[in-house]
Design a protein around this motif. Structure first.
Motif, short mmCIF file in Angstrom:
data_model
loop_
_atom_site.label_atom_id
_atom_site.label_comp_id
_atom_site.label_asym_id
_atom_site.label_seq_id
_atom_site.Cartn_x
_atom_site.Cartn_y
_atom_site.Cartn_z
N ARG A 94 -4.45 -6.28 -5.90
CA ARG A 94 -5.24 -5.37 -6.60
C ARG A 94 -6.30 -6.30 -7.32
O ARG A 94 -7.59 -5.80 -7.17
CB ARG A 94 -4.65 -4.62 -7.67
CG ARG A 94 -4.19 -3.26 -7.09
CD ARG A 94 -5.43 -2.26 -6.63
NE ARG A 94 -4.67 -1.08 -5.78
CZ ARG A 94 -4.99 -0.97 -4.43
NH1 ARG A 94 -5.48 -2.11 -3.83
NH2 ARG A 94 -4.27 -0.06 -3.95
N GLU A 95 -6.42 -7.47 -7.52
CA GLU A 95 -7.26 -8.17 -7.94
C GLU A 95 -8.12 -8.84 -7.03
O GLU A 95 -9.30 -8.94 -7.13
CB GLU A 95 -6.62 -9.27 -9.08
CG GLU A 95 -5.95 -8.91 -10.16
CD GLU A 95 -5.21 -9.78 -10.85
OE1 GLU A 95 -4.94 -10.99 -10.56
OE2 GLU A 95 -4.53 -9.69 -12.02
N ALA A 96 -7.49 -9.36 -5.79
CA ALA A 96 -8.12 -10.03 -4.77
C ALA A 96 -8.60 -9.06 -3.58
O ALA A 96 -9.73 -9.63 -2.96
CB ALA A 96 -7.37 -11.18 -4.11
N ARG A 151 -9.83 -2.98 -2.35
CA ARG A 151 -9.95 -1.86 -1.85
C ARG A 151 -8.71 -1.65 -0.49
O ARG A 151 -8.93 -0.74 0.29
CB ARG A 151 -11.22 -1.77 -0.88
CG ARG A 151 -12.55 -2.00 -1.67
CD ARG A 151 -13.81 -1.46 -1.28
NE ARG A 151 -14.81 -1.69 -2.02
CZ ARG A 151 -15.08 -0.48 -3.05
NH1 ARG A 151 -14.47 0.57 -3.04
NH2 ARG A 151 -16.20 -0.87 -3.76
N VAL A 152 -7.79 -2.67 -0.47
CA VAL A 152 -6.88 -2.31 0.55
C VAL A 152 -5.79 -1.46 0.00
O VAL A 152 -5.52 -1.28 -1.06
CB VAL A 152 -5.83 -3.79 0.83
CG1 VAL A 152 -4.79 -3.36 1.38
CG2 VAL A 152 -6.95 -4.61 1.40
N GLY A 153 -5.44 -0.26 1.02
CA GLY A 153 -4.56 0.59 0.42
C GLY A 153 -3.12 0.00 0.29
O GLY A 153 -2.59 -1.07 0.75
N LEU A 154 -2.58 0.60 -0.63
CA LEU A 154 -0.94 -0.07 -1.06
C LEU A 154 -0.05 1.14 -1.07
O LEU A 154 -0.10 1.97 -2.11
CB LEU A 154 -1.28 -0.80 -2.36
CG LEU A 154 -0.32 -1.47 -3.09
CD1 LEU A 154 0.59 -2.52 -1.87
CD2 LEU A 154 -0.69 -2.17 -4.21
N VAL A 155 0.99 1.05 -0.42
CA VAL A 155 2.01 1.74 -0.56
C VAL A 155 3.38 1.04 -0.67
O VAL A 155 3.80 -0.05 -0.13
CB VAL A 155 2.37 2.77 0.81
CG1 VAL A 155 3.78 3.44 0.69
CG2 VAL A 155 1.26 3.41 1.08
N MET A 156 4.25 1.48 -1.93
CA MET A 156 5.36 0.53 -2.29
C MET A 156 6.48 1.07 -1.85
O MET A 156 6.80 2.36 -1.98
CB MET A 156 5.47 0.25 -3.79
CG MET A 156 4.13 0.15 -4.51
SD MET A 156 3.65 -1.62 -4.07
CE MET A 156 5.05 -2.56 -5.01
N LEU A 216 0.13 -0.71 -11.77
CA LEU A 216 -0.73 -1.94 -11.15
C LEU A 216 -1.66 -1.51 -10.29
O LEU A 216 -2.45 -2.25 -9.84
CB LEU A 216 0.44 -2.97 -10.48
CG LEU A 216 1.33 -3.65 -11.50
CD1 LEU A 216 2.11 -4.18 -10.22
CD2 LEU A 216 0.46 -4.65 -12.14
N GLY A 217 -1.48 -0.18 -9.85
CA GLY A 217 -2.70 0.27 -8.89
C GLY A 217 -2.15 0.89 -7.48
O GLY A 217 -2.99 0.92 -6.65
N SER A 223 -9.61 3.56 -7.09
CA SER A 223 -8.78 4.10 -5.98
C SER A 223 -9.00 5.32 -5.75
O SER A 223 -9.69 5.89 -6.32
CB SER A 223 -7.18 3.80 -6.29
OG SER A 223 -6.60 4.96 -7.18
N ALA A 224 -8.87 5.69 -4.27
CA ALA A 224 -9.18 7.00 -3.98
C ALA A 224 -8.61 8.09 -4.75
O ALA A 224 -9.20 9.32 -5.33
CB ALA A 224 -8.76 7.33 -2.25
#
Length: 250
Positions: A74-76, A79-84, A100-101, A174-175
Motif C-alpha cells: 500500500r505504501e509502494a 494502486r494495485v488491487g489487493l485481495v487477502m 491496511l487498505g 481505493s475504489a
C-alpha cells in the motif's frame, strides 16, 4: 509466469504449492495472466519488475506474513488491487487487513467462483477510477467544471473519481473508499446506518459483526479530518452509524 494476450495481470502469493497451481490454472482459464510466488520476498521482486493489476495475498505465510507485505504494497504500490486470503475463523486478520487498505478478503476454504467474482469486482472499480480522467481529457465537454464536493479542506471529484487535498494534490484512495465518500456526498446531513452503507456502497453481502465499514471510515478520517480523533466531517451518530456534515472543518 503464465501469460494471456492483453489479459489483466494477477500476482498470487501463497506458500501452498497445490493452491498456487490451482489458482494459476483457474484464473488463466478465465482470461487472466498470472504469476504465482511462494513468499513475500519473491513477491517484492516481482512487484519491482512489473506491478500487477491485482495481488491475491495469503496472510499466514512463513517468514514475512501477508499483513506485512500488504502494508508495504500500500505504501509502494498504492494502486494495485489487493485481495487477502484469511482463515475462516480469524476475524482479527480480516480487520487488520482491511485497516491496511485491502480491497477485499476471502476466508479459506473458499469457492473459486467466489474468489473470481471478488477479483473482478475490485478490478472493475479500479478500471472505472483510472478511466475517468482519460475520458474527461478526450471529451470536448470536459472543459466544463467537474462535480466536486468538499469534505473539510479536501475535494471529492465525482467525475474523475479523485480526492484532492488542500494543496490540490491527489490523495490516494481505493475504489471502495471513493464509493463510500460518493455515497455520503449523495446524502449530506443524513445519518446512514451500517446496513444502508453496506447495501449502497458495496457490491456483496457482509457478516453481521463485520467491522469493515468502521475501518474504512477510520482510514478516510485520517485523510480528510483535521483531527481524526475528533471528526467534524464524517461524524459518528451514536447507536446508528455515520453522517457527512458539509462545510465542517473547511
Amino acid at each position: 509466469m503464465v501469460q494471456a494476450a492483453t489479459a489483466p495481470q494477477l500476482l498470487v502469493v501463497d506458500d501452498e504449492p497445490e493452491l498456487r497451481s490451482l489458482l494459476v490454472e483457474y484464473f488463466v482459464r478465465h482470461g487472466f495472466a498470472v504469476e504465482a510466488v511462494a513468499d513475500a520476498a519473491a513477491a517484492r521482486a516481482s512487484l519491482a519488475l512489473r506491478p500487477p493489476a491485482l495481488a491475491i495475498l495469503d496472510i499466514n505465510m512463513p517468514g514475512e506474513n501477508g499483513l506485512s507485505l500488504a502494508r508495504w504494497m500500500r505504501e509502494a504500490h498504492a494502486r494495485v488491487g489487493l485481495v487477502m486470503l484469511t482463515t475462516a475463523s480469524d476475524t482479527v486478520d480480516r480487520v487488520v487487513g482491511l485497516e491496511l487498505g485491502a480491497d477485499d478478503y476471502v476466508p479459506k476454504p473458499f469457492e473459486m467462483r467466489e474468489l473470481l467474482a471478488r477479483v473482478r469486482a475490485v478490478l472493475r472499480r479500479a478500471e472505472t477510477t483510472a478511466a475517468a480522467p482519460a475520458a474527461a481529457a478526450s471529451d470536448p465537454a470536459a472543459a466544463t467544471p467537474s462535480r466536486r464536493v468538499a469534505f473539510g479542506a479536501c475535494l471529492l471529484d465525482l467525475d474523475e473519481r479523485r480526492l484532492l487535498g488542500a494543496d490540490a494534490r491527489d490523495i490516494d484512495i481505493s475504489a471502495a473508499e471513493f464509493d463510500l465518500l460518493a455515497l455520503f456526498a449523495r446524502h449530506p446531513n443524513r445519518p446512514l446506518n451500517r446496513d444502508q452503507i453496506m447495501e449502497q456502497a458495496h457490491n456483496r453481502g457482509w457478516d453481521v459483526f463485520d467491522r469493515s465499514i468502521d475501518l474504512r471510515i477510520m482510514r478516510l478520517r485520517r485523510k480528510i479530518e483535521r483531527n481524526p480523533d475528533k471528526p467534524e466531517v464524517l461524524k459518528t451518530v451514536r447507536g446508528m452509524g455515520y453522517v457527512f456534515v458539509p462545510g465542517a472543518a473547511a
